[in-house]
Design a protein around this motif. Structure first.
Motif, PDB file in Angstrom:
ATOM      1  N   ARG A 570       0.831  -1.207   0.000  1.00 44.76           N
ATOM      2  CA  ARG A 570       0.000   0.000   0.000  1.00 44.76           C
ATOM      3  C   ARG A 570       0.868   1.260   0.000  1.00 44.76           C
ATOM      4  O   ARG A 570       0.511   2.263  -0.629  1.00 44.76           O
ATOM      5  N   ARG A 571       1.994   1.210   0.688  1.00 45.83           N
ATOM      6  CA  ARG A 571       2.908   2.356   0.619  1.00 45.83           C
ATOM      7  C   ARG A 571       3.387   2.567  -0.815  1.00 45.83           C
ATOM      8  O   ARG A 571       3.437   3.701  -1.308  1.00 45.83           O
ATOM      9  N   ALA A 572       3.728   1.449  -1.496  1.00 52.58           N
ATOM     10  CA  ALA A 572       4.176   1.562  -2.885  1.00 52.58           C
ATOM     11  C   ALA A 572       3.068   2.118  -3.766  1.00 52.58           C
ATOM     12  O   ALA A 572       3.305   3.027  -4.587  1.00 52.58           O
ATOM     13  N   LEU A 573       1.838   1.619  -3.603  1.00 49.85           N
ATOM     14  CA  LEU A 573       0.730   2.053  -4.444  1.00 49.85           C
ATOM     15  C   LEU A 573       0.399   3.522  -4.213  1.00 49.85           C
ATOM     16  O   LEU A 573       0.238   4.293  -5.171  1.00 49.85           O
ATOM     17  N   ASP A 574       0.301   3.920  -2.976  1.00 52.34           N
ATOM     18  CA  ASP A 574      -0.009   5.322  -2.687  1.00 52.34           C
ATOM     19  C   ASP A 574       1.061   6.250  -3.254  1.00 52.34           C
ATOM     20  O   ASP A 574       0.750   7.297  -3.840  1.00 52.34           O
ATOM     21  N   GLY A 575       2.325   5.885  -3.075  1.00 60.59           N
ATOM     22  CA  GLY A 575       3.400   6.722  -3.582  1.00 60.59           C
ATOM     23  C   GLY A 575       3.426   6.778  -5.094  1.00 60.59           C
ATOM     24  O   GLY A 575       3.648   7.849  -5.688  1.00 60.59           O
ATOM     25  N   GLN A 576       3.216   5.652  -5.754  1.00 55.37           N
ATOM     26  CA  GLN A 576       3.230   5.642  -7.218  1.00 55.37           C
ATOM     27  C   GLN A 576       2.080   6.464  -7.780  1.00 55.37           C
ATOM     28  O   GLN A 576       2.248   7.173  -8.781  1.00 55.37           O
ATOM     29  N   ARG A 577       0.928   6.376  -7.164  1.00 50.95           N
ATOM     30  CA  ARG A 577      -0.191   7.200  -7.625  1.00 50.95           C
ATOM     31  C   ARG A 577       0.113   8.684  -7.473  1.00 50.95           C
ATOM     32  O   ARG A 577      -0.182   9.490  -8.358  1.00 50.95           O
ATOM     33  N   ARG A 578       0.738   9.026  -6.375  1.00 42.10           N
ATOM     34  CA  ARG A 578       1.033  10.429  -6.100  1.00 42.10           C
ATOM     35  C   ARG A 578       2.166  10.961  -6.994  1.00 42.10           C
ATOM     36  O   ARG A 578       2.093  12.070  -7.510  1.00 42.10           O
ATOM     37  N   VAL A 579       3.185  10.141  -7.185  1.00 42.17           N
ATOM     38  CA  VAL A 579       4.379  10.601  -7.894  1.00 42.17           C
ATOM     39  C   VAL A 579       4.294  10.365  -9.403  1.00 42.17           C
ATOM     40  O   VAL A 579       4.694  11.221 -10.197  1.00 42.17           O
ATOM     41  N   LEU A 580       3.757   9.210  -9.800  1.00 39.57           N
ATOM     42  CA  LEU A 580       3.775   8.822 -11.211  1.00 39.57           C
ATOM     43  C   LEU A 580       2.430   8.965 -11.898  1.00 39.57           C
ATOM     44  O   LEU A 580       2.373   8.979 -13.133  1.00 39.57           O
TER      45      LEU A 580
END
Length: 729
Positions: A570-580
Motif C-alpha cells: 500500500r505504501r508503494a501504491l499510494d506513492g506511485q499514484r502520487r508521484v507517477l
C-alpha cells in the motif's frame, strides 16, 4: 600431439574457437564475386566444412578432427578403457590453456561413438549460462518434456536434477564431455558434475586442484606440453614444406612445445601469401621478441598470466596483415579484446560497418569501408572464425589470443576502444518490451556487457551491465539473472559506490531474482537493505524507493507475513499514484497485485469494489491482453473463491485459463495456476468428481513442469486425498 593439426590447401584456412581450450581447423571458401559479410550470406553451404552449430550437443565444438594425435598414449589407453567399460567414471583432464585437452576429448568422443556404441554429448562448460543451456539440451535429447525444460530454464525446478534424472534413465550408454571448465564454481559445487552408471563423464579444465575433482569416482589426469620430438612433428604435420625436423625442433622449443602455439605457427607457415618463410626464418623472427610461456593457471584458477602465452606468434600474423594492406585487422582484434571470448553477433558490428557509429581516434582507423576487409583478414589468417549462436551469424576469436592482444593495447587507445565497444553493445541490446525473438539475443550479448565492465570500468559500462541484467530478468530467465546480478552488482559498487542508483538497481534485480527462485529470507534481507539505502539517498517518494517497497512485499507475502506485506504494497501504491500518476503502468501493476492479497489479509469486503475499479482502469489505459490486466482478473477470481462466491468465480476462472493458455501455453506455470483455480472452484461448488479429475490433471502436468517435490505439488496431493474422500458415497 597436434592440438587440432590438419593440412589445408588452396583457399583453406585453419581457425580456432573461443575459449583457450579449442583449437579448430576448417576450410572456408568464398566466391570470387561474393558480397559483404554484412548482408547476404557469402559462404556456400556446399563448400564449407566447420564446427557444428553451438546449440548442438551431439557434435563436438572443435571443427575438424586432428590430422595426427601426437603423444598421450598412456592417457588415451586409460580413457579408451573407460568408454569400453560399463560406465560410472568421471575423468578430469587438467592442464594449461592450449595443451591439447580439447583435442584429446575429441578423440575420445569419436572413439566412444564409433567403437563402443555410446551416444556422445558435448557441452561448453566455460560459463554458467552455456553450461546450463547445454545440459538442458542434453536432457531434451534424453526425453525431457518441453514443459519440464521450460520450468528448469525459468528456475521453477532444479535444472541439474532434471538433467541427471534423464541421463540416469537413458536407454543408451553415453559419454558426456564438459569442455573448458576453467572455473569449477560454474559447476555449482558439484550439482552439475555427477557419476552415473549409464555413462562416462570427461571434464577438461585448467584448474588442477578444485575439491570438485575429488568427487567419488573421479580420476584426475594432468596434461602438459609435448615432448620435443612430438612438438616438432606437429609443425611438420602442418607445414611440411617449411623445413625439416631439426629446424622444427628449434621453433617448437622456442614456442614452449605448447600445441596451441604450434598449431598457430604451423598454420602461419603453411598459408603465407606475400612471403614464404622457412622454419629457420620463422625461428629468427620469433627470436626478435620473447615468447616465454608463463603458466599461472594450470595449477590454480585465477592466474591471469596463463592466458598471455605466445603473443608474438599472433603478432607475426598481424604484422603480415599490416604488410598486406590490412592494418585495421589489429584495430578490430583490439576492439574484440574488450569483449568476452564468446560469439559476437555480426549484427552488433554492423552499425560500425554502416557508419552509424563513428569510431573516432582509433589507430589504424576502423572506418566503414575498412571493417569488412579487416574482418575477412582475421578470418583468413586463423585469428577468428564465423559461428552460429542463437540463430545469428557471429565472429569469435580465441580467448588466449584476445588476452594477449588486449594486454598490448596502447594506453592512448584503451579509452577509445572501450567507448566504441560500449556503444556497439548499447545499440545491440533489445529495447524494453521487444518481441521474444529480439529478447533471445540477450544470451549472446550478456557475457560481453559483463566483460566490458571488468575490462573498462566506468559509469557507462556499469549502466550497460545493469541494463543487461535487468533485461535478462524481465525476459523471465530468473536463474540466469541470479547468476549475473551478484557479480555485476559487486563490480558496479566498486566503480560507482554502493549508494549509486545504478549499483542499487543491480542489487534490486538480484533481490527480485532471489524471490523468484524461492529464497525468501535472502530476498527479504537484500530488499530491506536496498530500500533503506534508497530512502536515505533518493528519498522516501522516489520511484526507485517505491519499487523497493513493492519488491519487499513478495518475500514477506510468500512467507505468510501478510500484514507486513500489505503495509509495503500500500505504501508503494499510494506513492506511485502520487508521484507517477493514477494510471501509470507502475501504479496499475501494483494495484493488480494487491487484489490477490486482500482476501488473505482480512480485507475481502474491499475486493469487489477494488477489482471493478482496477479492471476498468486497466482495460482503458493498457493494451489488450496486457499482463497487468490478466493478473487483476486472476486475483479477483481467486478472491471470489476465497469468499465462497464460486458461482460468480467459475466463468471468470475459465476465461482467465483460456487467456493464459492462448498467451503462454498450456504448461506455463501461470496456466497451471489458473487450472488449479478451476479445480478449486469446482470443489467449492461440490462437483467432487470434476474437481478430482481436474486436480489430477494439474498434479500430472505440474509434476512434469515443476518437479514432484515442489510445494505446490505437496499441497495439491493433500487436497486430492481430501477431495477423494469427499467424493466417496
Amino acid at each position: 600431439m597436434s592440438e587440432l593439426g590438419a593440412r589445408a590447401s588452396g583457399q583453406g584456412r585453419i581457425f580456432q574457437t573461443s575459449g583457450d581450450q579449442y583449437i579448430q581447423e576448417h576450410h572456408h571458401h568464398y566466391d570470387a564475386g561474393a558480397g559483404p559479410l554484412f548482408g547476404r550470406e557469402v559462404v556456400s553451404a556446399a563448400t564449407v566444412t566447420g564446427p557444428a552449430a553451438p546449440d548442438s550437443v551431439r557434435m563436438p565444438l572443435v571443427g575438424r578432427a586432428p590430422g595426427v594425435l601426437r603423444n598421450r598414449e598412456e592417457l588415451r589407453e586409460v580413457l579408451g578403457a573407460a568408454v569400453a567399460g560399463p560406465g560410472g567414471d568421471i575423468h578430469v583432464v587438467h592442464g594449461m590453456g592450449g595443451c591439447g585437452k580439447t583435442a584429446l576429448a575429441y578423440w575420445l568422443f569419436t572413439s566412444a561413438l564409433r567403437d563402443h556404441g555410446r551416444v556422445g554429448f558435448w557441452v561448453n562448460a566455460s560459463e554458467r549460462m552455456s553450461l546450463r543451456a547445454g545440459m538442458l539440451a542434453v536432457a531434451g535429447d534424453r526425453g525431457a518434456a518441453p514443459g519440464e525444460l521450460a520450468a528448469a530454464s525459468a528456475g521453477q525446478r532444479a535444472a541439474a536434477d532434471l538433467v541427471w534424472h534423464h541421463l540416469d534413465h537413458s536407454a543408451d550408454p553415453w559419454l558426456l564431455v564438459l569442455d573448458n571448465a576453467d572455473d569449477p564454481t560454474v559447476l555449482e559445487d558439484g550439482a552439475w558434475l555427477r557419476a552415473s552408471g549409464r555413462g562416462v563423464v570427461l571434464v577438461t579444465t585448467r584448474h588442477a586442484t578444485s575439491p570438485l575433482w575429488r568427487t567419488p569416482g573421479a580420476a584426475r589426469h594432468p596434461l602438459g606440453v609435448l615432448p620435443l620430438d612430438d612438438a616438432a612433428q606437429v609443425l611438420c604435420d602442418l607445414a611440411p614444406d617449411a623445413g625439416d625436423l631439426t629446424s622444427a625442433r628449434k621453433v617448437a622449443e622456442r614456442l614452449g612445445r605448447l600445441p596451441l602455439a604450434l598449431t598457430l605457427a604451423g598454420s602461419h607457415l603453411a598459408h603465407q601469401l606475400l612471403e614464404s618463410w622457412s622454419m629457420d626464418e620463422y625461428d629468427r623472427k620469433l627470436g626478435e621478441e620473447s615468447t616465454a610461456i608463463v603458466d599461472g593457471g594450470a595449477s590454480g584458477y585465477g592466474g591471469g598470466t596463463s592466458r598471455h602465452l605466445v603473443g608474438r606468434t599472433w603478432q607475426l600474423s598481424l604484422d603480415t596483415l599490416a604488410a598486406q594492406g590490412a592494418p585495421e585487422a589489429t584495430t578490430l582484434l583490439r576492439l574484440l579484446s574488450f569483449l568476452a571470448a564468446d560469439p559476437v553477433p555480426l549484427s552488433a558490428l554492423a552499425p560500425l560497418a554502416r557508419g552509424e557509429i563513428v569510431a573516432e581516434g582509433l589507430e589504424p582507423a576502423l572506418t566503414p569501408g575498412k571493417l569488412e576487409p579487416a574482418l575477412r583478414a582475421l578470418l583468413d589468417h586463423s585469428l577468428a572464425e564465423l559461428v552460429e549462436a542463437d540463430g545469428e551469424r557471429c565472429v569469435r576469436a580465441h580467448g588466449v589470443l584476445l588476452d594477449s592482444v588486449g594486454a598490448g593495447v596502447p594506453e592512448g587507445q584503451r579509452a577509445v576502444l572501450a567507448e566504441v565497444a560500449a556503444e556497439l553493445l548499447e545499440t545491440a541490446l533489445p529495447e524494453k518490451g521487444a518481441e521474444p525473438g529480439a529478447m533471445s539475443r540477450l544470451g549472446v550479448l550478456a557475457p560481453h556487457a559483463r566483460e566490458l565492465l571488468e575490462k573498462a570500468p566506468g559509469e557507462r559500462t556499469v549502466a550497460l551491465a545493469v541494463r543487461t541484467v535487468r533485461q535478462v530478468f524481465d525476459s523471465g530467465d530468473f536463474a540466469a539473472a541470479l547468476e549475473l546480478a551478484p557479480g555485476v552488482a559487486r563490480q558496479s559498487e566498486a566503480v560507482v559506490g554502493p549508494e549509486h542508483p545504478l549499483a542499487l538497481e543491480a542489487r534490486h534485480v538480484e533481490a527480485w531474482a532471489l524471490t523468484r527462485m524461492g529464497r525468501y529470507s535472502e530476498s527479504e534481507a537484500l530488499h530491506r537493505s536496498v530500500l533503506g539505502t534508497r530512502e536515505l539517498v533518493l528519498g522516501p517518494d522516489h520511484p526507485d524507493t517505491l519499487s523497493s517497497c513493492f519488491g519487499l512485499t513478495w518475500p514477506l507475502y510468500l512467507a505468510d507475513r501478510g500484514e507486513e506485506a500489505e503495509r509495503f504494497i500500500r505504501r508503494a501504491l499510494d506513492g506511485q499514484r502520487r508521484v507517477l500518476g493514477e494510471e501509470s503502468p507502475e501504479a496499475l501493476y501494483t494495484w493488480a497485485n494487491l487484489l490477490e492479497m486482500l482476501p488473505h489479509v482480512g480485507k475481502g469486503q474491499e475486493l469487489a469494489s477494488e477489482a471493478e475499479a482496477c479492471l476498468r482502469v486497466c482495460e482503458r489505459a493498457l493494451p489488450p491482453d496486457h499482463r497487468t490486466t490478466l493478473i487483476a482478473r486472476h486475483g479477483y477470481t481467486d478472491g471470489l473463491r476465497v469468499l465462497g462466491r464460486c458461482e460468480e468465480a467459475e466463468p471468470l476462472a475459465r476465461r482467465v485459463l483460456d487467456d493464459y493458455i492462448r498467451l503462454q501455453g498450456p504448461d506455463h506455470p501461470v496456466s497451471l495456476a489458473a487450472l488449479s483455480l478451476v479445480a478449486r472452484i469446482a470443489h467449492g461448488l461440490r462437483r467432487f468428481d470434476e474437481a478430482v479429475a481436474t486436480l489430477e490433471e494439474v498434479i500430472a502436468r505440474r509434476e512434469r513442469v515443476l518437479g514432484a517435490e515442489h510445494p505446490f505439488i505437496v499441497d495439491n496431493r493433500r487436497w486430492l486425498t481430501e477431495w477423494q474422500a469427499e467424493a466417496r458415497p
